[in-house]
Design a protein around this motif. Structure first.
Motif, mmCIF file in Angstrom:
data_model
loop_
_atom_site.group_PDB
_atom_site.id
_atom_site.type_symbol
_atom_site.label_atom_id
_atom_site.label_comp_id
_atom_site.label_asym_id
_atom_site.label_seq_id
_atom_site.Cartn_x
_atom_site.Cartn_y
_atom_site.Cartn_z
ATOM 1 N N ASN A 82 0.866 -1.167 0.000
ATOM 2 C CA ASN A 82 0.000 0.000 0.000
ATOM 3 C C ASN A 82 0.905 1.220 0.000
ATOM 4 O O ASN A 82 1.696 1.422 0.922
ATOM 5 N N LEU A 131 1.606 5.388 -0.576
ATOM 6 C CA LEU A 131 1.001 6.722 -0.477
ATOM 7 C C LEU A 131 0.801 7.315 -1.865
ATOM 8 O O LEU A 131 1.566 7.037 -2.784
ATOM 9 N N ILE A 132 -0.200 8.162 -1.994
ATOM 10 C CA ILE A 132 -0.405 8.855 -3.265
ATOM 11 C C ILE A 132 0.588 10.024 -3.348
ATOM 12 O O ILE A 132 1.078 10.515 -2.317
ATOM 13 N N SER A 142 0.428 13.351 -1.122
ATOM 14 C CA SER A 142 0.210 13.146 0.317
ATOM 15 C C SER A 142 0.664 14.340 1.143
ATOM 16 O O SER A 142 0.148 14.597 2.221
ATOM 17 N N ASP A 198 -3.682 7.396 10.204
ATOM 18 C CA ASP A 198 -5.082 7.057 9.921
ATOM 19 C C ASP A 198 -5.666 7.885 8.783
ATOM 20 O O ASP A 198 -6.743 7.615 8.304
ATOM 21 N N LYS A 199 -4.939 8.914 8.336
ATOM 22 C CA LYS A 199 -5.486 9.720 7.255
ATOM 23 C C LYS A 199 -4.710 9.518 5.959
ATOM 24 O O LYS A 199 -4.894 10.256 5.009
ATOM 25 N N GLU A 200 -3.840 8.510 5.952
ATOM 26 C CA GLU A 200 -3.088 8.272 4.739
ATOM 27 C C GLU A 200 -4.008 7.825 3.608
ATOM 28 O O GLU A 200 -4.873 6.986 3.796
ATOM 29 N N LYS A 201 -3.749 8.384 2.430
ATOM 30 C CA LYS A 201 -4.430 7.866 1.242
ATOM 31 C C LYS A 201 -3.427 7.006 0.486
ATOM 32 O O LYS A 201 -2.352 7.477 0.112
ATOM 33 N N THR A 202 -3.789 5.768 0.272
ATOM 34 C CA THR A 202 -2.834 4.860 -0.376
ATOM 35 C C THR A 202 -3.486 4.161 -1.557
ATOM 36 O O THR A 202 -4.715 4.137 -1.689
ATOM 37 N N VAL A 203 -2.640 3.601 -2.393
ATOM 38 C CA VAL A 203 -3.119 2.768 -3.489
ATOM 39 C C VAL A 203 -2.417 1.411 -3.354
ATOM 40 O O VAL A 203 -1.258 1.339 -2.938
ATOM 41 N N SER A 207 2.880 2.214 3.287
ATOM 42 C CA SER A 207 2.153 2.007 4.542
ATOM 43 C C SER A 207 2.334 0.592 5.050
ATOM 44 O O SER A 207 2.378 0.351 6.252
#
Lengths: 533, 533
Positions: free
Chosen positions: A60, A62-63, A66, A88-93, B55
């Motif tokens: 996973n 991070l974008i 970030s 908890d606020k991570e945006k991942t791909v 992550s």
């Protein structure tokens, strides 16, 4: 490989004896056959990928956006800084690399985990070539990029490829100790050159080379420069384009170790004068080109003769544990460096290559540039916050430097801060009148470099700066704060000739609270120390 | 570190000048403070883990018993062999390594991807120490295990730690060319020692050392042996415990490069005589101990003076792309090797360390041993299948070897197979009467080593074996088959003195169909070649 274009210069006389002696790889003899369709190879000692116990690996990631690229109301209050620690606020791909992809040319573990060419997997080779093309814009055509196992190892291989035992390498007066330690066992000595706020001085370099006396120095005139042109470790200096051109014109050959290239933080502006800045919109430039144009260029941009070996690393932009980076250099040096890798590190770790490649393929070039822009602002905010803390702990005055490292820069001098008591301002211990230390906020990198004014110390007449520096370092450590002692960044044995002490202080990896607490410990210990309490 | 137990021998005079000259790491000076709770460190140049864009990473890992440990009805028919290529029947378990685990001591990317100690992450250090303890059972107490970035790099570091330029290293008469290529640029020369089916001969070693003439050889008597005791590359020899004891008694110092340790395949039995074997149940031994007892021991088991640097790798047991392995050696050598890593490779790749560690933690020691047992059978079946193919392509006779490499071994001689025609048996091209080549099936490793009987070739009086070998090699390549030419495994420049040619043929990474096709190409080309057609 073809000769240089547009300039054709024979640089082969700069190879070390050891580099010349390296075997041509037996693989090269096979190369003409290896591409043949249907060829059966029972030549190599390759295990079957069926026996690699990983069916697939995933991550996973991070974008790219970030981290913000310009300070916002929220960010300038530092409320968001280091927020990602909470995670908890991570945006991942989510990315997956299978052992056997549907399309065999896709990223795959069967290839990445096999014995491979020392230069790395093809997908990542393509990515770093594009990055060097667009970001460093080398001044000749047929340069080569080749993956390596981190800049530390790449420097080691560059040293043994260019230098013979008993030779010297030109380095900044203060420089990265690990690079010096790598040379030492080969009997290769650092030759310090004076510096200013742009790093190595071109006039000083010219003087060293012109006045070189082989007999007096006991070695031939050095042919190699080791340069950390952006965010020199420990001084944080940034070598401008104009200085790079001057150095290049004087130059014979050099290695550019540039891990902090994208961490170009610009000038420090005191907190009270700091404005809400928003990035000026690019005019006629896409966002990536705008970012690149904002950075001091690489030596490669002026390297029309192919003399530079540039070392890039993912340690500062992805993670140090990648142990992954790349060379950009002429094809002859690249070939010799590849042979050196074949008998030592071989290819960089296939897991690391796969996971870094997967992220960069997902992000694409523009996404990676966006990530780097976010990183640059993070380090800028950290630099600003730490210098702000020093401003809260000490009384700072600012004046232009007139000489040496900080000539022409804003030099901040730190005095004991007047403390208000019932009867007005007073101070208990240290004299108000003299600066305890001075510094110039770095324009790049991860470190603030302090000069400690030990001439103000009561024991200065009987103790050397070096001994006072170590005494203070131990007192700080015992009070709970570790900093980098200046002595380890002095490349030669004569540190006692310095009249000031030095510390390198890193702002790269602490929380806001820790940086604040650290400056308080530093202030308390230093005031006591200078009062010889 | 403490002195050796139970034997205390000072081996420091075996360090090279370069190894002695290495800096003590500046980190060591900080070490006494680093453990302090609450200590703030602004000393290092560490990026914040918040900026590592991963992550978490995950993997689907095969279960330890993915491959059988004894040939079954199904397996002996090879129906199952290489079945995993299809990948649809794999049994896997899913593992995840977070950046920030709930328990900070758990495997975590924040630590694995940070700059780290060159010796590797603690969880993996513990695993390899346990493996060395239980599997190699070193003969002294305070040995050290330390992670490295693959045996090729570890050998490079061992060379520069033990040898000075101009010195020699004792090696088997045939040996791994990459190890020789690593020595060459440092001016360190291989000194070949005669071999038999157990690898280096102890009597030949004694003779070389006893009769050493420093003036005649132009170098001091060698102090270092490079040994590949199990599945020597290319000859496939296995050094027994008895031979190891003899060599050790003669020995001064040596490096044991043992990537094929678990690939001990035992004697080849011709297909017609091969029985359905089932593993004899352990009596009083657990499965892991039973497996270990079935392997020739490491030199470490006899190393009561701490003279051996053993190199282990995950390349053959997990995947080459791990670039990961470990040293087992005395603490003084380990300390110097760690310093060498600090200025070059640093720690092995954190992604690779994490994923290998996660699998080994999941499998546990017994599971890893089970995996290794499965691997050993895979290579045994591959060896058997390939030798069977040779038996189908050629008429093989077997007789005990009487001299040299294969003394006392089953030596197979390959003749042109009689071809049945309408009028009986006949052959068109090559003479039936003389063997084309001979070999002894290897007892370990990945390779069959062939002697090519070029004295039967019509041009033998005018062409050297070396030239005939290359001519045949090119003809094979042009017919679609690559093999390893013998010349590259000859450590010195005088290959022309050999009267036979040699090929190293790998059975490690081809499908059954490819191995079958390869032997057919080999047969057709060789018959034509020997008939000088």
């Amino acid at each position: 490989m073809s000769s240089f274009k547009p300039e054709a210069i024979d640089l082969s006389h700069h190879l070390s004896h050891a580099a010349r002696a390296r075997h041509i790889s037996p693989l090269k003899g096979l190369a003409k056959y290896l591409g043949t369709p249907g060829l059966l190879s029972l030549a190599g000692g390759l295990p079957s990928p069926a026996y690699f116990p990983y069916s697939d690996i995933s991550a996973n990631v991070l974008i790219p956006n970030s981290f913000p690229v310009s300070p916002t109301q929220e960010s300038s209050s530092f409320a968001w800084l280091w927020k990602l620690f909470g995670a908890d606020k991570e945006k991942t791909v989510s990315l997956t690399i299978p052992k056997y992809p549907v399309r065999p040319e896709d990223l795959n573990l069967a290839a990445a985990l096999q014995y491979g060419m020392a230069g790395g997997i093809p997908q990542l080779q393509k990515i770093v070539k594009e990055f060097s093309d667009k970001v460093f814009q080398p001044a000749y055509e047929n340069y080569v990029t080749m993956l390596h196992a981190g800049n530390t190892d790449a420097w080691n291989k560059s040293v043994i490829t260019l230098c013979n035992p008993g030779e010297g390498v030109l380095v900044s007066k203060w420089t990265y100790p690990s690079a010096m330690a790598a040379m030492q066992p080969y009997g290769i000595k650092p030759i310090p050159v004076d510096i200013d706020a742009q790093g190595m001085r071109s006039d000083a370099l010219r003087t060293v080379l012109t006045e070189w006396d082989e007999t007096a120095h006991g070695m031939p005139r050095p042919r190699v420069i080791y340069a950390v042109p952006i965010g020199e470790n420990p001084t944080g200096t940034t070598t401008t384009a104009a200085r790079k051109k001057e150095i290049y014109q004087i130059c014979v050959e050099f290695v550019e170790d540039d891990p902090y290239f994208v961490l170009q933080e610009g000038q420090y502006v005191p907190k009270a004068q700091r404005k809400q800045q928003s990035e000026s919109a690019p005019t006629g430039l896409d966002e990536a080109s705008h970012f690149i144009a904002s950075l001091e260029p690489s030596y490669l941009k002026f390297d029309y003769q192919g003399r530079v070996i540039r070392l890039d690393t993912f340690s500062k932009t992805i993670a140090p544990g990648c142990r992954l980076g790349w060379y950009t250099c002429n094809p002859m040096f690249a070939e010799r460096l590849e042979r050196a890798a074949e008998t030592s590190t071989q290819a960089p770790c296939g897991f690391g290559q796969s996971l870094v490649t997967a992220a960069l393929l997902e992000w694409k070039y523009e996404g990676y540039i966006r990530w780097l822009k976010g990183l640059r602002l993070q380090y800028t905010l950290r630099r600003d916050f730490f210098v702000d803390c020093l401003g809260e702990e000490f009384h700072l005055t600012v004046a232009p430097g007139t000489v040496g490292l900080w000539e022409g820069c804003d030099v901040y001098s730190a005095f004991v801060k007047p403390t208000r008591s019932l009867t007005g301002y007073f101070n208990e211990k240290a004299p108000l009148g003299n600066a305890l230390f001075s510094f110039s906020p770095p324009t790049s990198g991860m470190f603030v470099w302090l000069k400690l004014h030990f001439d103000q110390h009561p024991a200065f007449s009987t103790m050397s700066s070096k001994d006072l520096e170590m005494k203070l370092w131990i007192e700080l450590a015992e009070a709970g704060l570790l900093v980098g002692p200046g002595a380890i960044f002095w490349p030669t044995g004569d540190y006692a000739s310095e009249t000031t002490g030095h510390f390198r202080i890193s702002f790269s990896n602490s929380t806001k609270e820790e940086l604040k607490k650290a400056t308080e410990i530093f202030g308390a210990v230093l005031r006591d120390f200078m009062a010889d309490a």
